[in-house]
Design an enzyme around this catalytic site. Sequence first.
Site, short mmCIF file in Angstrom:
data_model
loop_
_atom_site.label_atom_id
_atom_site.label_comp_id
_atom_site.label_asym_id
_atom_site.label_seq_id
_atom_site.Cartn_x
_atom_site.Cartn_y
_atom_site.Cartn_z
N PHE A 100 62.81 19.07 12.93
CA PHE A 100 61.86 18.03 12.60
C PHE A 100 60.46 18.40 13.05
O PHE A 100 60.27 19.11 14.03
CB PHE A 100 62.27 16.65 13.14
CG PHE A 100 62.20 16.51 14.64
CD1 PHE A 100 61.07 16.01 15.26
CD2 PHE A 100 63.29 16.85 15.43
CE1 PHE A 100 61.02 15.85 16.63
CE2 PHE A 100 63.25 16.70 16.80
CZ PHE A 100 62.12 16.20 17.42
N CYS A 101 59.51 17.91 12.26
CA CYS A 101 58.09 18.04 12.58
C CYS A 101 57.55 16.63 12.73
O CYS A 101 58.31 15.72 13.04
CB CYS A 101 57.36 18.85 11.51
SG CYS A 101 57.42 18.10 9.87
N ASN A 102 56.30 16.42 12.50
CA ASN A 102 55.74 15.08 12.67
C ASN A 102 56.12 14.13 11.54
O ASN A 102 56.52 13.00 11.80
CB ASN A 102 54.21 15.16 12.80
CG ASN A 102 53.63 13.87 13.32
OD1 ASN A 102 54.12 13.32 14.31
ND2 ASN A 102 52.59 13.37 12.68
#
Length: 141
Positions: A100-102
């Site tokens: 996951f990223c932002n």
Amino acid sequence: MSEPTGTADPAAPAGPASIEEVLDRARTGLRRIGPVEARRAVREDGALLVDIRYQQQRERDGTIPGALQIERNELEWRLDPRGSHKIPEATDHDRRIVVFCNEGYASSLAAASLQQLGLHRATDLEGGFQAWREAGLPVEH
């Protein structure tokens, strides 16, 4: 000058691709999951939850308890089970990995890259950290 000998990808555009096109192609190979399913995958399947956000974002918004923090530029090196710089959790190519990223854009590209390394169960968290937080799931500050 000789012609290239490789075969062209028929799904690839004839000219340069936009980032949206690259993202769409990356996502065709993923079964993206939401926050609740990601949490369940960690608890029930032993999936690795991997945070690829920048340190500044983690400091600003918090972290998901138990998530590994591996910045994007090191991801493949750390998760390749055959790599010389792998982390101890990179045990085999069958390990489920949820990146996951932002907001869920860079993580799609990252998960597709992991699949190219043979990590066929790699995917990403749809909506990223922000979706996790909006779902009311645990965040540490």
